[in-house]
Design a protein around this motif. Structure first.
Motif, PDB file in Angstrom:
ATOM      1  N   ASN A  57       0.928  -1.146   0.048  1.00  0.00           N
ATOM      2  CA  ASN A  57      -0.032   0.024  -0.018  1.00  0.00           C
ATOM      3  C   ASN A  57       0.829   1.192  -0.070  1.00  0.00           C
ATOM      4  OD1 ASN A  57      -2.997  -0.919   0.493  1.00  0.00           O
ATOM      5  ND2 ASN A  57      -1.583  -2.247   1.808  1.00  0.00           N
ATOM      6  N   LEU A  58       2.240   1.086   0.271  1.00  0.00           N
ATOM      7  CA  LEU A  58       2.884   2.536   0.248  1.00  0.00           C
ATOM      8  C   LEU A  58       2.715   3.132  -0.975  1.00  0.00           C
ATOM      9  CD1 LEU A  58       6.411   1.690   1.893  1.00  0.00           C
ATOM     10  CD2 LEU A  58       4.759   3.358   2.741  1.00  0.00           C
ATOM     11  N   CYS A  59       2.749   2.690  -1.839  1.00  0.00           N
ATOM     12  CA  CYS A  59       2.746   3.652  -3.217  1.00  0.00           C
ATOM     13  C   CYS A  59       1.410   4.392  -3.665  1.00  0.00           C
ATOM     14  CB  CYS A  59       3.125   2.600  -4.549  1.00  0.00           C
ATOM     15  SG  CYS A  59       4.782   2.155  -4.347  1.00  0.00           S
ATOM     16  N   GLU A  60       0.217   3.888  -2.708  1.00  0.00           N
ATOM     17  CA  GLU A  60      -0.880   4.703  -2.899  1.00  0.00           C
ATOM     18  C   GLU A  60      -0.568   6.189  -2.143  1.00  0.00           C
ATOM     19  OE1 GLU A  60      -4.046   2.687  -1.297  1.00  0.00           O
ATOM     20  OE2 GLU A  60      -3.483   1.031  -2.879  1.00  0.00           O
ATOM     21  N   HIS A  61       0.584   6.414  -1.520  1.00  0.00           N
ATOM     22  CA  HIS A  61       0.662   7.710  -0.918  1.00  0.00           C
ATOM     23  C   HIS A  61       2.001   8.552  -1.437  1.00  0.00           C
ATOM     24  CE1 HIS A  61      -1.317   4.815   1.787  1.00  0.00           C
ATOM     25  NE2 HIS A  61      -2.105   5.615   2.115  1.00  0.00           N
ATOM     26  N   ASP A  62       1.886   9.944  -1.376  1.00  0.00           N
ATOM     27  CA  ASP A  62       2.605  10.674  -1.989  1.00  0.00           C
ATOM     28  C   ASP A  62       3.900  10.825  -0.891  1.00  0.00           C
ATOM     29  OD1 ASP A  62       1.329  11.684  -4.475  1.00  0.00           O
ATOM     30  OD2 ASP A  62      -0.162  12.345  -2.879  1.00  0.00           O
ATOM     31  N   VAL A  63       3.712  10.772   0.436  1.00  0.00           N
ATOM     32  CA  VAL A  63       4.777  10.786   1.533  1.00  0.00           C
ATOM     33  C   VAL A  63       4.287  10.283   2.738  1.00  0.00           C
ATOM     34  CG1 VAL A  63       3.668  12.965   2.553  1.00  0.00           C
ATOM     35  CG2 VAL A  63       6.127  12.644   2.804  1.00  0.00           C
ATOM     36  N   ALA A  64       5.363   9.722   3.505  1.00  0.00           N
ATOM     37  CA  ALA A  64       4.984   8.804   4.574  1.00  0.00           C
ATOM     38  C   ALA A  64       5.516   9.658   5.931  1.00  0.00           C
ATOM     39  CB  ALA A  64       5.388   7.526   4.698  1.00  0.00           C
ATOM     40  N   VAL A  65       5.084   9.408   7.063  1.00  0.00           N
ATOM     41  CA  VAL A  65       5.596   9.958   8.100  1.00  0.00           C
ATOM     42  C   VAL A  65       5.651   8.940   9.373  1.00  0.00           C
ATOM     43  CG1 VAL A  65       5.199  11.617  10.209  1.00  0.00           C
ATOM     44  CG2 VAL A  65       4.329  12.235   7.693  1.00  0.00           C
ATOM     45  N   VAL A  66       6.853   8.584   9.663  1.00  0.00           N
ATOM     46  CA  VAL A  66       7.069   7.538  10.703  1.00  0.00           C
ATOM     47  C   VAL A  66       7.137   8.481  12.032  1.00  0.00           C
ATOM     48  CG1 VAL A  66       8.732   5.826  11.605  1.00  0.00           C
ATOM     49  CG2 VAL A  66       8.642   6.240   9.077  1.00  0.00           C
ATOM     50  N   ASN A  67       6.360   7.970  12.868  1.00  0.00           N
ATOM     51  CA  ASN A  67       6.075   8.709  14.357  1.00  0.00           C
ATOM     52  C   ASN A  67       6.699   7.914  15.278  1.00  0.00           C
ATOM     53  OD1 ASN A  67       4.149  11.244  13.805  1.00  0.00           O
ATOM     54  ND2 ASN A  67       3.371   9.472  12.381  1.00  0.00           N
ATOM     55  N   GLY A  68       7.690   8.635  15.954  1.00  0.00           N
ATOM     56  CA  GLY A  68       8.368   7.592  17.064  1.00  0.00           C
ATOM     57  C   GLY A  68       9.426   6.809  16.718  1.00  0.00           C
ATOM     58  N   LEU A  69       9.944   6.189  17.763  1.00  0.00           N
ATOM     59  CA  LEU A  69      11.052   5.296  17.452  1.00  0.00           C
ATOM     60  C   LEU A  69      10.805   4.315  18.324  1.00  0.00           C
ATOM     61  CD1 LEU A  69      14.065   7.928  17.352  1.00  0.00           C
ATOM     62  CD2 LEU A  69      12.771   6.816  15.464  1.00  0.00           C
ATOM     63  N   TRP A  70      11.707   3.206  18.144  1.00  0.00           N
ATOM     64  CA  TRP A  70      11.848   2.089  19.128  1.00  0.00           C
ATOM     65  C   TRP A  70      10.620   0.928  19.375  1.00  0.00           C
ATOM     66  CZ3 TRP A  70      16.619   3.225  19.521  1.00  0.00           C
ATOM     67  CH2 TRP A  70      17.029   4.519  19.752  1.00  0.00           C
ATOM     68  N   ASN A  71       9.966   0.940  18.252  1.00  0.00           N
ATOM     69  CA  ASN A  71       8.872  -0.142  18.250  1.00  0.00           C
ATOM     70  C   ASN A  71       8.756  -0.695  16.980  1.00  0.00           C
ATOM     71  OD1 ASN A  71       6.603   0.866  16.579  1.00  0.00           O
ATOM     72  ND2 ASN A  71       7.066   2.914  18.042  1.00  0.00           N
ATOM     73  N   TYR A  72       8.021  -1.830  16.699  1.00  0.00           N
ATOM     74  CA  TYR A  72       8.009  -2.552  15.517  1.00  0.00           C
ATOM     75  C   TYR A  72       7.590  -1.784  14.336  1.00  0.00           C
ATOM     76  CZ  TYR A  72       7.709  -6.211  12.179  1.00  0.00           C
ATOM     77  OH  TYR A  72       7.643  -7.021  10.983  1.00  0.00           O
ATOM     78  N   ALA A  73       6.721  -1.018  14.409  1.00  0.00           N
ATOM     79  CA  ALA A  73       6.340  -0.023  13.348  1.00  0.00           C
ATOM     80  C   ALA A  73       7.434   0.578  12.786  1.00  0.00           C
ATOM     81  CB  ALA A  73       5.212   1.100  13.951  1.00  0.00           C
ATOM     82  N   VAL A  74       8.523   1.110  13.412  1.00  0.00           N
ATOM     83  CA  VAL A  74       9.809   1.764  12.810  1.00  0.00           C
ATOM     84  C   VAL A  74      10.424   0.615  12.288  1.00  0.00           C
ATOM     85  CG1 VAL A  74      11.723   2.812  13.403  1.00  0.00           C
ATOM     86  CG2 VAL A  74       9.542   3.434  14.846  1.00  0.00           C
ATOM     87  N   CYS A  75      10.412  -0.502  12.713  1.00  0.00           N
ATOM     88  CA  CYS A  75      11.356  -1.619  11.936  1.00  0.00           C
ATOM     89  C   CYS A  75      10.657  -1.992  10.650  1.00  0.00           C
ATOM     90  CB  CYS A  75      11.222  -2.978  13.140  1.00  0.00           C
ATOM     91  SG  CYS A  75      12.144  -4.259  12.300  1.00  0.00           S
ATOM     92  N   ALA A  76       9.428  -2.043  10.810  1.00  0.00           N
ATOM     93  CA  ALA A  76       8.681  -2.138   9.581  1.00  0.00           C
ATOM     94  C   ALA A  76       9.087  -1.135   8.547  1.00  0.00           C
ATOM     95  CB  ALA A  76       7.032  -2.406   9.976  1.00  0.00           C
ATOM     96  N   ALA A  77       8.863   0.079   8.897  1.00  0.00           N
ATOM     97  CA  ALA A  77       9.087   1.105   7.949  1.00  0.00           C
ATOM     98  C   ALA A  77      10.672   1.143   7.476  1.00  0.00           C
ATOM     99  CB  ALA A  77       8.892   2.599   8.669  1.00  0.00           C
ATOM    100  N   ARG A  78      11.434   0.665   8.380  1.00  0.00           N
ATOM    101  CA  ARG A  78      12.759   0.526   8.019  1.00  0.00           C
ATOM    102  C   ARG A  78      12.997  -0.490   6.645  1.00  0.00           C
ATOM    103  NH1 ARG A  78      17.060  -1.604   6.305  1.00  0.00           N
ATOM    104  NH2 ARG A  78      19.030  -1.611   7.469  1.00  0.00           N
ATOM    105  N   ARG A  79      12.107  -1.615   7.002  1.00  0.00           N
ATOM    106  CA  ARG A  79      12.372  -2.732   5.994  1.00  0.00           C
ATOM    107  C   ARG A  79      11.561  -2.188   4.528  1.00  0.00           C
ATOM    108  NH1 ARG A  79      10.154  -7.901   8.989  1.00  0.00           N
ATOM    109  NH2 ARG A  79      10.451  -8.842   6.915  1.00  0.00           N
TER     110      ARG A  79
END
Length: 409
Positions: A87-109
């Protein structure tokens, strides 16, 4: 423009960053940006129904933030990585909020090689204060930073901070990354509803306070918030000021309330401190409208959303100099600030409670004016929107081209 907010949780018990993400998402619609949110929250959480923004919750029961198991608190087991890849490519820009959780790991991957431009909003999570109190966690986060957070930050179009103080503390913590940083501010919306009904809603919770003065702490019961400093400092003024009580309202994520209550009882304050859980809606606004002042004795804040909310409700604020808004509050006469120790908190309590009624009245007017001039949400939304548009165009605040990523969508 389509914006995707990636965040570990939008549970309102997590406080200001969550409130800010939701309020900013709603406010930026007037600038032509449509936002959706993806989280690690279980989809059956009841509070998800009240969020006025499209949200995809990919966690499972007992997931991030709600389990005693560390890997479950981190968020492992969610389907965020495959969802982002699809689904990323349906968006023009993403915001990663905060650090130190799996959402950040998923964003990094997923984000780094996707070609979708993104920014990272730190939300105070690079502040060294809490890490220095827990050396083992500090060591673990240094390893995580090398493997996960730093590669994500290095390739971001910008790393966002709410205030200059937050950025300076992150630099003091020696978290080095290649992306440019940018201060975008923060804010909150104008309180709505019937003020009289809100005051009544709070009054029903503690009827004894209808005829008494009280100070209000509103936030998580967590060591970083300085609740222990407040109990000790209030004990110093309580004996001479029998007409003033203290309300401590907020969730207890680390199980600290019992210890604080024991200390309050030992200091003879069992009848003078009123303990409430998390306040929301009319009861929360009623507390802010009814209190003599809102007190936030924090050791660290990225912004201090509750301070902005108190100013919006014309409540004077008594804060430490670790709350980034303290300079504005002091300059505008909207409250008082001092150091983040028992002596500092005692000084602001004593100075406020000793002030004549006319000065407190002026503080209330100054608090409201401070909010309108500095922290009404549209002010920060313009700056935040500019940062997102620049990220989507591939320019940093400095005007230098941002890192170029091959689009793989």
């Amino acid at each position: 423009m389509r914006v995707l907010e990636i965040i570990g949780s939008v549970d309102p018990r997590h406080g200001g960053p969550v409130e800010g993400v939701i309020r900013q998402a709603v406010a930026r619609r007037q600038f032509g940006l449509e936002t959706s949110i993806v989280t690690l929250d279980p989809p059956n959480e009841p509070w998800l129904r009240d969020i006025p923004v499209p949200i995809v919750a990919l966690g499972r029961s007992g997931g991030a933030g709600s389990s005693r198991l560390p890997w479950r608190r981190y968020g492992l087991g969610s389907t965020m990585v495959p969802w982002l890849r699809q689904n990323l490519c349906e968006h023009d820009v993403a915001v990663v909020n905060g650090l130190w959780n799996y959402a950040v790991c998923a964003a990094r991957r997923t984000l780094i090689d996707s070609g979708v431009p993104y920014v990272v909003f730190a939300h105070g999570m690079l502040d060294p204060w809490l890490l220095h109190r827990h050396p083992v966690k500090h060591a673990a986060k240094r390893l995580s930073f090398a493997l996960i957070e730093k590669p994500l930050l290095d390739r971001a179009r910008a790393v966002l901070f709410a205030t200059e103080d937050e950025r300076n503390r992150a630099r003091a913590g020696d978290w080095r990354f290649a992306a440019p940083d940018r201060i975008v501010g923060y804010g909150t919306a104008e309180p709505d509803g019937d003020p009289a009904a809100q005051v009544e809603a709070f009054g029903r919770l503690i009827p004894a306070l209808r005829e008494r003065r009280f100070l209000l702490f509103l936030g998580r019961l967590h060591p970083i918030k300085g609740c222990d400093l407040l109990v000790e400092a209030f004990a110093r003024v309580a004996a001479q000021r029998r007409d003033v009580d203290l309300v401590i309202a907020g969730p207890d994520p680390v199980g600290w309330r019992t210890e604080l209550q024991r200390r309050a009882a030992a200091l003879g304050l069992a009848e003078r401190i009123h303990w409430l859980g998390m306040l929301t809606g009319d009861a929360k606004l009623g507390a802010l409208r009814s209190c003599d002042a809102m007190v936030l004795p924090s050791h660290s804040e990225s912004f201090g959303m509750v301070v902005a909310e108190a100013l919006a409700a014309a409540a004077p604020v008594l804060i430490t100099d670790k709350v980034p808004l303290w300079r504005d509050v002091a300059a505008d006469g909207a409250g008082l600030a001092d150091s983040d120790d028992v002596d500092g908190v005692h000084r602001v309590l004593e100075a406020f409670l000793s002030a004549p009624p006319e000065r407190i009245g002026r503080m209330r007017g100054a608090a409201r004016a401070c909010f309108l001039r500095r922290y009404e949400i549209s002010i920060a939304t313009r700056r935040y929107t500019d940062a997102l548009r620049d990220a989507a165009r591939g320019t940093a605040e400095t005007g230098r081209p941002a890192p170029v990523m091959a689009m793989k969508c």
